[in-house]
Design a protein around this motif. Structure first.
Motif, PDB file in Angstrom:
ATOM      1  N   GLY A   1       6.756 -23.803   4.934  1.00 56.82           N
ATOM      2  CA  GLY A   1       7.571 -24.621   5.710  1.00 56.82           C
ATOM      3  C   GLY A   1       8.737 -25.519   4.270  1.00 56.82           C
ATOM      4  O   GLY A   1       9.727 -25.083   4.620  1.00 56.82           O
ATOM      5  N   LEU A   2       8.019 -26.192   3.077  1.00 62.73           N
ATOM      6  CA  LEU A   2       8.828 -26.263   1.737  1.00 62.73           C
ATOM      7  C   LEU A   2       9.558 -25.459   1.602  1.00 62.73           C
ATOM      8  O   LEU A   2      10.664 -25.654   0.884  1.00 62.73           O
ATOM      9  CB  LEU A   2       7.460 -26.617   1.530  1.00 62.73           C
ATOM     10  N   ALA A   3       8.859 -23.925   1.712  1.00 64.27           N
ATOM     11  CA  ALA A   3       9.394 -22.834   0.493  1.00 64.27           C
ATOM     12  C   ALA A   3      10.778 -22.271   1.632  1.00 64.27           C
ATOM     13  O   ALA A   3      12.010 -22.049   0.978  1.00 64.27           O
ATOM     14  CB  ALA A   3       8.870 -21.366   1.034  1.00 64.27           C
ATOM     15  N   TYR A   4      11.067 -22.631   2.956  1.00 67.32           N
ATOM     16  CA  TYR A   4      12.512 -22.598   3.644  1.00 67.32           C
ATOM     17  C   TYR A   4      13.268 -23.300   3.274  1.00 67.32           C
ATOM     18  O   TYR A   4      14.809 -23.380   3.197  1.00 67.32           O
ATOM     19  CB  TYR A   4      12.029 -22.388   4.757  1.00 67.32           C
ATOM     20  N   ILE A   5      12.657 -24.551   2.723  1.00 66.89           N
ATOM     21  CA  ILE A   5      13.732 -25.940   2.355  1.00 66.89           C
ATOM     22  C   ILE A   5      13.985 -25.525   1.177  1.00 66.89           C
ATOM     23  O   ILE A   5      15.480 -25.795   1.152  1.00 66.89           O
ATOM     24  CB  ILE A   5      12.749 -27.522   2.699  1.00 66.89           C
ATOM     25  N   GLU A   6      13.322 -25.399   0.811  1.00 65.90           N
ATOM     26  CA  GLU A   6      13.946 -24.840  -0.658  1.00 65.90           C
ATOM     27  C   GLU A   6      15.205 -23.576  -1.082  1.00 65.90           C
ATOM     28  O   GLU A   6      15.100 -23.831  -1.657  1.00 65.90           O
ATOM     29  CB  GLU A   6      12.492 -24.286  -1.586  1.00 65.90           C
ATOM     30  N   GLN A   7      14.519 -22.465  -0.197  1.00 66.96           N
ATOM     31  CA  GLN A   7      15.767 -21.761   0.539  1.00 66.96           C
ATOM     32  C   GLN A   7      16.782 -21.977   0.592  1.00 66.96           C
ATOM     33  O   GLN A   7      18.238 -21.506   0.407  1.00 66.96           O
ATOM     34  CB  GLN A   7      14.717 -20.312   0.691  1.00 66.96           C
ATOM     35  N   ALA A   8      16.597 -22.837   1.855  1.00 70.59           N
ATOM     36  CA  ALA A   8      17.780 -23.486   2.346  1.00 70.59           C
ATOM     37  C   ALA A   8      18.816 -24.607   1.106  1.00 70.59           C
ATOM     38  O   ALA A   8      19.623 -24.066   0.480  1.00 70.59           O
ATOM     39  CB  ALA A   8      17.389 -24.874   3.236  1.00 70.59           C
ATOM     40  N   ARG A   9      18.007 -25.289  -0.254  1.00 70.23           N
ATOM     41  CA  ARG A   9      18.467 -25.353  -1.057  1.00 70.23           C
ATOM     42  C   ARG A   9      19.372 -24.390  -1.939  1.00 70.23           C
ATOM     43  O   ARG A   9      20.178 -24.289  -2.862  1.00 70.23           O
ATOM     44  CB  ARG A   9      17.767 -26.681  -1.547  1.00 70.23           C
ATOM     45  N   THR A  10      18.620 -23.817  -2.590  1.00 72.06           N
ATOM     46  CA  THR A  10      18.667 -22.808  -3.899  1.00 72.06           C
ATOM     47  C   THR A  10      20.370 -21.581  -2.974  1.00 72.06           C
ATOM     48  O   THR A  10      20.543 -21.745  -4.960  1.00 72.06           O
ATOM     49  CB  THR A  10      17.071 -22.563  -4.003  1.00 72.06           C
ATOM     50  N   LYS A  11      20.048 -21.546  -2.051  1.00 71.00           N
ATOM     51  CA  LYS A  11      21.426 -20.869  -0.896  1.00 71.00           C
ATOM     52  C   LYS A  11      22.664 -21.058  -0.958  1.00 71.00           C
ATOM     53  O   LYS A  11      22.862 -20.512  -0.452  1.00 71.00           O
ATOM     54  CB  LYS A  11      20.207 -19.085  -0.753  1.00 71.00           C
ATOM     55  N   GLY A  12      22.024 -22.442  -0.202  1.00 68.49           N
ATOM     56  CA  GLY A  12      23.060 -22.861   0.158  1.00 68.49           C
ATOM     57  C   GLY A  12      22.995 -22.377   1.827  1.00 68.49           C
ATOM     58  O   GLY A  12      24.002 -22.670   2.368  1.00 68.49           O
ATOM     59  N   ASP A  13      21.869 -22.265   2.342  1.00 65.25           N
ATOM     60  CA  ASP A  13      21.331 -21.077   4.219  1.00 65.25           C
ATOM     61  C   ASP A  13      20.492 -22.492   4.963  1.00 65.25           C
ATOM     62  O   ASP A  13      19.748 -22.848   4.616  1.00 65.25           O
ATOM     63  CB  ASP A  13      21.033 -20.351   3.710  1.00 65.25           C
ATOM     64  N   PRO A  14      21.677 -23.615   5.393  1.00 66.47           N
ATOM     65  CA  PRO A  14      21.085 -24.216   6.081  1.00 66.47           C
ATOM     66  C   PRO A  14      20.468 -23.656   7.481  1.00 66.47           C
ATOM     67  O   PRO A  14      19.200 -23.958   8.263  1.00 66.47           O
ATOM     68  CB  PRO A  14      21.841 -24.943   6.804  1.00 66.47           C
ATOM     69  N   SER A  15      20.547 -22.074   7.620  1.00 68.99           N
ATOM     70  CA  SER A  15      20.098 -22.067   8.778  1.00 68.99           C
ATOM     71  C   SER A  15      18.542 -21.929   8.514  1.00 68.99           C
ATOM     72  O   SER A  15      16.738 -21.082   9.215  1.00 68.99           O
ATOM     73  CB  SER A  15      19.944 -20.103   8.786  1.00 68.99           C
ATOM     74  N   ARG A  16      17.648 -21.776   7.039  1.00 69.25           N
ATOM     75  CA  ARG A  16      16.362 -21.882   6.948  1.00 69.25           C
ATOM     76  C   ARG A  16      16.100 -23.346   7.856  1.00 69.25           C
ATOM     77  O   ARG A  16      14.607 -22.712   7.268  1.00 69.25           O
ATOM     78  CB  ARG A  16      16.188 -21.984   5.375  1.00 69.25           C
TER      79      ARG A  16
END
Length: 571
Positions: free
Chosen positions: A209-224
């Protein structure tokens, strides 16, 4: 506190390599959407798009990578320190403290990888469709969101379905350190593989779950964010009182601008583990974003006592900056920078110091610290954005344009998009400016569809560059949720552009009440005071804005000088 641009503090970010299959699927889907739009293209006149007036201040404006954890053996900043400097004077004499905020929180991520390019292209196409037709725009956003959500669901689905992926050792798969210091996409793939074999590993689900939040931030992807939410729910269903998932849920709520829930989950995590760094930091973030500044100061002291380190130091500094105590904020950030070792930590803290200097109009110092950040990580987007803003304020418009074009090509978030749009507008190219503002509208649609409250973004966007009535509705809604200096300023300015200056003036005064040094806030107050007949006060605050940071905005600074000149001529 995290960087000053939209509302939650990001975690440590690394640039992951994208999955080729997901990227190919997105490209194909986007092409299908584009082809359909070309067949349906309307001949109606272009609609003026909404955009965001940048979140020039605020803890989440320039979102950056936050350090991975406390410094080994770090000492608290101040032994037995009081929450804030007693008797600190606000920038505006006679200002009263801002009211404590109440109500439900809510409202509104870094370098491009192969995964981000299709998404950026998709957002741009959605925005272009929006300028041609509102109906086509909304349909396009829905289609593109389906692409993003489908790609995101592949990752969570991989953890549910037995697809024959190779299984990595559990220790490597679930290590938060792997996600903080390694290839993020590789870490997620490892976690997914591990959870195939160990579906009852509550810690693994929390880390995913934390990794998905990180992915949302690093890639500008709120779908995560929906994937992160599912992972935390799975973790808590396996062990209801695990502080890792509770703290992760708090971080997710903050990322979605739901600060009441962020505070609730952080408190729950701290009951289980009073030394959880993530929960301690999120509690400070949530209290700040709810406008509960005195409580945030106490929470920062508690965090400093329990888990001193770079994440806590930066929050401690921001709490002081909000009260106008720039000297303490600078001292604490310099202390944090001196203890930083990893490139990510150095880039993060140096960028914070650069932003603090920029806010005070010290562009040379700001550029020096942005250079230090980029020496540590040449692709660190918040430092690239900050350098471009400092270049613009210093008169290097060509350098600023080039820098911001690079930033938005990787990471099309509202702040840099509006900054770039205003640079184009200041240069007389309104067509290109409107293109950037349209992208803000597309980003907002994506964010809302994935559970992010975007009211503050909408208010800032539409006030200067879109539907003024929508801006006022959004600003009012955000003020109902939280009483911060930033929401007060947004509401004041939205009321002003809608011709309601008498109603706007009290909010403009609230925005400057804590002593937070923002040239934009002072400019807004001065303009509103001029409109309400308080000409002496207007002159004072317009002068203060231009003295503090004469290049605070490509358009706003120019308008502030014009207004002040007119006031001086009328004396």
């Amino acid at each position: 506190m995290a960087a000053r641009t939209n509302d939650s503090a990001p975690e440590n970010e690394e640039h992951g390599k994208a999955s080729g299959a997901i990227a190919d699927e997105r490209v194909a889907a986007v092409r299908r959407v584009g082809a359909a739009r070309r067949r349906k293209r309307s001949e109606r006149p272009l609609a003026r798009p909404a955009s965001a007036d940048e979140a020039r201040s605020g803890p989440t404006g320039v979102q950056g990578a936050e350090p991975s954890g406390g410094v080994e053996g770090a000492k608290p900043l101040v032994e037995g320190a009081k929450p804030l400097v007693e008797g600190a004077k606000p920038l505006v004499e006679g200002a009263k403290p801002l009211e404590e905020g109440t109500g439900k929180g809510g409202g509104g991520g870094k370098t491009a990888s192969p995964t981000t390019q299709p998404r950026i292209s998709a957002v741009r196409r959605a925005a272009a469709a929006g300028r041609r037709s509102r109906v086509l725009h909304l349909a396009g956003c829905a289609a593109l969101l389906a692409v993003a959500l489908t790609a995101g669901s592949i990752a969570l689905g991989a953890a549910r379905d037995n697809t024959g992926q190779s299984v990595v050792p559990a220790s490597a798969a679930v290590s938060p350190g792997l996600l903080a210091t390694g290839d993020l996409d590789t870490g997620i793939a490892s976690l997914q593989s591990h959870l195939h074999d160990q579906p009852r590993d509550f810690s693994g689900w929390a880390t995913l779950g934390l990794a998905y939040i990180e992915q949302a931030r690093t890639k500008g992807d709120p779908s995560r964010y929906p994937q992160a939410e599912q992972s935390f729910k799975r973790s808590l269903s396996l062990k209801a009182d695990n502080d890792q998932a509770l703290a992760g849920r708090a971080a997710l709520a903050a990322a979605r601008h739901d600060f009441e829930d962020a505070l609730k989950y952080a408190e729950q995590a701290l009951k289980v583990n009073p030394y959880s760094e993530r929960a301690l930091c999120t509690r400070v973030d949530a209290l700040v974003e709810l406008g509960r500044y005195a409580d945030a100061s106490k929470a920062a002291d508690t965090a400093d006592d329990r888990r001193p380190g770079i994440p806590v130091f930066t929050r401690y500094a921001y709490v002081h900056e909000l009260r106008g105590d720039v000297r303490t904020a600078e001292r604490v950030l310099e202390q944090a920078l001196s203890s930083a070792v990893s490139p990510g930590d150095i880039a993060y803290v140096a960028t914070q110091i650069g932003q603090l200097a920029w806010n005070q109009g010290d562009y040379d110092t700001a550029l020096t610290h942005y250079a230090r950040a980029l020496a540590a990580d040449e692709n660190y987007v918040p430092a690239l954005e900050g350098r471009a803003r400092a270049q613009a304020a210093s008169g290097d418009r060509a350098g600023a344009l080039k820098g911001l074009q690079d930033v938005v090509s990787r990471y099309p978030l509202p702040g840099p998009l509006v900054e770039l749009g205003e640079l184009y507008a200041a240069a007389g190219d309104q067509v290109k400016a409107d293109d950037q503002y349209a992208l803000v509208d597309a980003w907002t649609a994506l964010a809302r569809a994935n559970g992010v409250n975007a009211d503050l973004d909408t208010a800032l966007a539409a006030t200067d560059h879109g539907d003024k009535a929508s801006a006022l509705r959004a600003a009012r809604a955000e003020w109902e949720r939280r009483h911060t200096v930033h929401t007060a300023d947004a509401l004041a300015w939205a009321l002003h552009v809608n011709g309601r200056d008498e109603e706007a003036l009290p909010y403009a005064r609230k925005a400057t009440a804590t002593g937070y040094r923002s040239a934009a806030f002072l400019y807004h107050r001065g303009v509103i005071e001029r409109a309400t007949g308080h000409t002496e006060d207007a002159r004072e605050h317009l002068r203060a804005a231009l003295k503090l940071n004469p290049g605070f905005s490509p358009l706003g600074a120019r308008e502030a000088r014009t207004a002040l000149k007119d006031l001086e001529a009328a004396k």
